[in-house]
Design a protein around this motif. Structure first.
Motif, PDB file in Angstrom:
ATOM      1  N   THR B  14       0.857  -1.185   0.000  1.00  0.00           N
ATOM      2  CA  THR B  14       0.000   0.000   0.000  1.00  0.00           C
ATOM      3  C   THR B  14       0.896   1.238   0.000  1.00  0.00           C
ATOM      4  N   ILE B  15       0.280   2.390  -0.085  1.00  0.00           N
ATOM      5  CA  ILE B  15       1.095   3.604  -0.088  1.00  0.00           C
ATOM      6  C   ILE B  15       1.824   3.741   1.250  1.00  0.00           C
ATOM      7  N   ARG B  16       1.292   3.118   2.260  1.00  0.00           N
ATOM      8  CA  ARG B  16       1.971   3.120   3.551  1.00  0.00           C
ATOM      9  C   ARG B  16       3.323   2.438   3.450  1.00  0.00           C
ATOM     10  N   ASP B  17       3.339   1.284   2.759  1.00  0.00           N
ATOM     11  CA  ASP B  17       4.590   0.563   2.560  1.00  0.00           C
ATOM     12  C   ASP B  17       5.578   1.414   1.767  1.00  0.00           C
ATOM     13  N   ALA B  19       5.634   4.635   1.552  1.00  0.00           N
ATOM     14  CA  ALA B  19       6.072   5.745   2.391  1.00  0.00           C
ATOM     15  C   ALA B  19       7.185   5.290   3.334  1.00  0.00           C
ATOM     16  N   ARG B  20       6.993   4.154   3.947  1.00  0.00           N
ATOM     17  CA  ARG B  20       7.976   3.626   4.870  1.00  0.00           C
ATOM     18  C   ARG B  20       9.316   3.389   4.165  1.00  0.00           C
ATOM     19  N   SER B  25       6.094  10.679   3.884  1.00  0.00           N
ATOM     20  CA  SER B  25       4.747  10.484   4.420  1.00  0.00           C
ATOM     21  C   SER B  25       3.822   9.911   3.347  1.00  0.00           C
ATOM     22  N   LYS B  26       2.709   9.358   3.797  1.00  0.00           N
ATOM     23  CA  LYS B  26       1.731   8.823   2.863  1.00  0.00           C
ATOM     24  C   LYS B  26       1.252   9.903   1.892  1.00  0.00           C
ATOM     25  N   VAL B  29       3.507  10.399  -0.949  1.00  0.00           N
ATOM     26  CA  VAL B  29       3.386   9.295  -1.895  1.00  0.00           C
ATOM     27  C   VAL B  29       2.190   9.534  -2.813  1.00  0.00           C
ATOM     28  N   SER B  30       1.087   9.907  -2.212  1.00  0.00           N
ATOM     29  CA  SER B  30      -0.112  10.142  -2.996  1.00  0.00           C
ATOM     30  C   SER B  30       0.117  11.259  -4.017  1.00  0.00           C
ATOM     31  N   TRP B  56       3.533  -1.866  -6.633  1.00  0.00           N
ATOM     32  CA  TRP B  56       2.306  -1.265  -6.116  1.00  0.00           C
ATOM     33  C   TRP B  56       1.311  -0.933  -7.227  1.00  0.00           C
TER      34      TRP B  56
END
Lengths: 344, 344
Positions: B14-17, B19-20, B25-26, B29-30, B56
DNA sequence: CTGAAAGCGCTTACAG
DNA sequence: CTGAAAGCGCTTACAG
């Protein structure tokens, strides 16, 4: 009854609205509307009434996100547009699928692309974005990259027995037995088959079945020439057969288009049908009924095939890797191209 | 290249991954992945690379929920399955739509139901659950309840000029002018038309155009009889015409099936084609080419019609209530049913 | 240019 | 049987 003043604003009601109006929590609304335990019958009834009154419908996106299910299945047809014109097959297949999917609240995503490679791209997108929960694959090719992809990504998938002409050898054998028996009864001994492209798995299955059935009936496998399902291809293949040392007196075509082209061009080919040449088509369609004489053919229930495929996919989605049901066998419909006396 | 160890687990990134892994930050990424301002080119490149590396893909459901857009459009075909078999039209139309939709990342939902009432139910469901952002409507009926529904609920909708035979009167007039001019040049003065059901809007448009064109060419409007698009219906209508006091020497049919049935059954009807009766079909298809003589017809680019419809819908979705482009006119293709000497 | 936070509309353990 | 809360994976103002 319904208070249209709410809906008129254009804002869709959500379970939050229902909860507020019914005086309960969102969770209770969810339980009630999904027929889950956890709410009294009385509360459930009140919630249901409120939902109806507000005109609530679940948001497909929200549901899909929290359930991690798309609520849709995909059908990626891989076929050249020009061939599609000659294939009234798919719309009926789709109508059959829909009759099953609609009951489960599943939508159907359709993609029509020219070749298998493009279809692979579509499947990748659909699955990558989780737009579908599974797919139906038809018209399987030899070494089909879609099969490899589906296996690699673990996409739930149904390859129906009767769909896309992917019947089992057994079904093909049975169909050819009917055809060959019929032709032999009419006195034919020199048979031939004009096949579809060998890239299709079902062509190979038919090759096997044809060889077995004709060997058993005539002592040796009857000849096969490969064509491309088009009228031009069917005509060329037929010309080749007729020019041979022992031209066939009966030809079986893998689809309706080739057979119809031959019947339409019988004069140009220098044959009378059925006197000099009997013709059988592997599919039925308007074409078979409109040319003269009308074409004897193998017929099946395409709508039922579509419904069966959808049902199979549903079972796969529910974790029961369903056996592909055998599918109804093809039925031989005898018309003017195989018998002297007018039929039907 | 790609670290398959991550993806192999089966969990979608996910965008969380992203970002990490990319150390941002998420939100960044967005922004980066949607080509929005707010991230430096350097960061954007790094984020893109990470996304690719992780394999992704945006979640359609999540995107749909937060953007309040379904990312899909619908086509609800309302037609009896038996008639569908005779209509190779739709698959090509759909292929055309897809060529446009794919570029925009939109999916196509397809529903095939027997009648307009069922189609209304489908549209209601699709829109209620926001499964589609808009719909394409074809084969419009007189007083079509789908039109009323679409207006009531405010569903973005495109009714293409050339689609579902819903061309404008102007286009019909032009087509009939070509046909009538051609027939008159062949010496015909007694024309007739076998129309489709009057429930279709395009039948009414054709009625108007036909009356105008024949009055102008012959002094009085040529007769019209209504049939139902089926071969049986077309035959019956033709029999009626031929039994009249002044039987026509040329008949124009609103579709290919009726025309083909008449040509196929010319002996039973007691006419020679084209000597006693010239035949023109309103659609082209394999049928027209396979019967003998081959049928002169009006031809158009169905794939282009589909693409045009999709484009029109896209404009509506973007708030530009696009004018339906005129659509290419039908072209008259002259074959054996209207001229003595073999053509082409 | 970047990050923390709220929100889209549902579902689902988890406490009461 | 019922409710408060976190979470699904994105987007998008809003502060820094």
């Amino acid at each position: 009854m319904a208070r249209t003043t709410d809906g008129a604003a254009g804002a869709r009601p959500t379970i939050r609205d229902i909860a507020r109006v019914a005086g309960v929590s969102k969770a209770s609304v969810s339980y009630a509307l999904n027929d889950l335990p956890g709410v009294s019958e009385q509360t459930r009834a009140r919630i249901r009434a409120t939902a109806t009154e507000l005109g609530w419908r679940p948001s497909a996106a929200a549901r899909s996100l929290s359930r991690a299910r798309a609520g849709a299945v995909g059908l990626a047809v891989a076929r050249d547009v020009r061939l599609l014109e000659e294939e009234p097959y798919y719309m009926r297949f789709i109508a059959g699928m829909e009759s099953v999917l609609a009951r489960e609240g599943l939508s159907l995503l359709l993609s029509v692309v020219p070749d298998v490679e493009a279809a692979v791209g579509v499947l990748r997108d659909w699955w990558g974005e989780r737009r579908v929960d599974g797919v139906v694959l038809t018209d399987l090719r030899v070494q089909d990259p879609r099969v490899a992809l589906v296996a690699e990504l673990g996409i739930p998938c149904a390859v129906p027995a009767g769909a896309g002409r992917a019947t089992s050898v057994q079904a093909e054998r049975q169909a050819f037995e009917e055809v060959v028996t019929h032709l032999c009864a009419q006195g034919h001994r020199r048979l031939a088959r004009v096949a579809g492209p060998r890239e299709f798995l079902h062509t190979l299955r038919r090759d096997v079945a044809w060889a077995e059935v004709t060997r058993s009936a005539l002592g040796a496998p009857a000849p096969v020439v490969v064509a491309d399902y088009t009228s031009a291809g069917g005509l060329a293949a037929t010309r080749g057969l007729l020019a041979g040392a022992e031209p066939p007196t009966a030809v079986v075509y893998d689809n309706d288009v080739m057979a119809a082209a031959v019947v339409a061009e019988r004069e140009a080919l220098g044959v009378r049908v059925p006197q000099d040449l009997a013709v059988v088509a592997g599919d039925d369609s308007m074409l078979c009924r409109l040319v003269s004489p009308a074409i004897s053919c193998l017929q099946r229930d395409v709508v039922a095939d579509g419904a069966r495929s959808a049902r199979l996919l549903l079972e796969v989605l529910q974790g029961r890797p369903g056996q592909a049901p055998a599918g109804e066998p093809h039925r031989l419909v005898v018309r003017g191209t195989t018998v002297r006396a007018p039929v039907g």
